[in-house]
Design an enzyme around this catalytic site. Structure first.
Site, short mmCIF file in Angstrom:
data_model
loop_
_atom_site.label_atom_id
_atom_site.label_comp_id
_atom_site.label_asym_id
_atom_site.label_seq_id
_atom_site.Cartn_x
_atom_site.Cartn_y
_atom_site.Cartn_z
N CYS A 42 0.93 -1.20 -0.04
CA CYS A 42 -0.13 -0.05 -0.09
C CYS A 42 0.97 1.23 0.10
O CYS A 42 2.13 1.30 0.46
CB CYS A 42 -0.91 -0.21 1.15
SG CYS A 42 -2.01 1.71 1.15
N ASP A 44 0.26 3.78 1.70
CA ASP A 44 0.28 4.41 2.93
C ASP A 44 1.81 4.82 3.56
O ASP A 44 2.85 3.86 3.65
CB ASP A 44 -0.31 3.42 4.22
CG ASP A 44 -1.01 4.07 5.23
OD1 ASP A 44 0.13 4.40 5.74
OD2 ASP A 44 -1.98 4.05 5.35
N ARG A 46 2.70 4.97 6.60
CA ARG A 46 3.05 4.14 7.68
C ARG A 46 3.58 2.84 7.41
O ARG A 46 4.04 2.06 8.17
CB ARG A 46 2.04 4.30 8.60
CG ARG A 46 1.58 5.50 9.00
CD ARG A 46 0.14 5.39 9.63
NE ARG A 46 -0.95 4.98 8.71
CZ ARG A 46 -2.13 4.69 8.89
NH1 ARG A 46 -2.57 5.12 10.33
NH2 ARG A 46 -3.05 4.52 8.01
N HIS A 98 -2.28 -4.23 5.13
CA HIS A 98 -2.03 -3.67 6.13
C HIS A 98 -3.31 -3.19 6.91
O HIS A 98 -4.22 -2.63 6.63
CB HIS A 98 -1.13 -2.45 6.57
CG HIS A 98 -1.77 -1.13 5.92
ND1 HIS A 98 -2.06 -0.05 6.62
CD2 HIS A 98 -2.05 -0.62 4.58
CE1 HIS A 98 -2.40 0.82 5.68
NE2 HIS A 98 -2.25 0.47 4.53
N CYS A 101 -5.88 0.02 6.81
CA CYS A 101 -6.00 0.64 5.41
C CYS A 101 -6.79 1.50 5.19
O CYS A 101 -8.04 1.04 5.34
CB CYS A 101 -5.77 -0.43 4.56
SG CYS A 101 -5.39 -0.22 2.77
CO CO Z 1 -3.45 1.22 2.91
#
Ligand code: CO
Length: 212
Positions: A42, A44, A46, A98, A101
């Protein structure tokens, strides 16, 4: 959060750390790459692939997008798989989703998100495929976490549907496709242990593309 101006200073320190340990670190990397791993994750902020796996430059080929999707009409993801598997010969392909998400959470909301609708529909399609199992989970957070896991598994299936993965595996025994979930709340990775061999055998009944 790091301010914009800090990143170049950070970069210089990072270069010094590496060349301090190994003066040839960057000149060696400049000669080519031979990673064992393709990581599809992803976007993302993080979930930084190299950091969470403790890997250095040169160790992992990376593709990231919203909710770690592998879509057959996405020339970007398909090109990454073609190159990493067919040309670099990676031994393992990992789809890593994750918990937490935002893409998966958005796909569970009854909202028009414009351009994102088509992208997130891939996740709604996963929900539809497992609607019986998911609707039976009463706790909304547990249902959401299960959809995160099932989305990872189905994106692994999408990787296995590609001709390059089928051909390369039948010829060389690699790549093996894995599904991992990362927990942003504790930093731990977990292997979902998807049954790669069983999925490949099942997929080949309809999606076999290894000839030609
Ligand atoms: Co995500």
């Amino acid at each position: 959060m790091t301010s914009y101006d800090e990143v170049f200073e950070n970069n210089r320190k990072w270069v010094q750390e590496h060349t301090g340990r190994d003066p040839n670190f960057f000149s060696r990397l400049a000669t080519g790459q031979d990673p064992d791993l393709l990581f599809i994750g992803c976007a993302d902020s993080r979930v930084p692939p190299n950091e969470i796996m403790g890997l250095e430059p040169g160790d992992v080929f990376v593709h990231r997008n919203v909710a770690n999707l592998v879509v057959s009409t996405d020339i970007n993801a398909q090109s990454v798989i073609e190159y990493a598997v067919g040309h670099l010969g990676v031994k393992h392909v990992v789809v890593c989703g994750h918990y937490g998400c935002g893409g998966v959470a958005a796909a569970m909301q009854p909202a028009d998100l414009g351009l994102l609708n088509g992208w997130l529909r891939e996740i709604r399609d996963v929900y539809r495929l497992y609607q019986g199992e998911l609707d039976a989970i009463e706790d909304p957070d547990m249902r959401y976490r299960r959809l995160v896991e099932l989305n990872i598994q189905e994106q692994c299936v999408n990787v296995i549907k590609t001709a390059v993965v089928q051909k390369q595996y039948l010829r060389t025994g690699h790549p093996i496709v894995h599904g991992w979930v990362y927990d942003i709340a504790n930093g731990l990775l977990r292997d979902l242990e998807i049954p790669f061999g069983d999925i490949l055998a099942e997929i080949r009944e309809i999606y076999r593309l290894e000839e030609g």
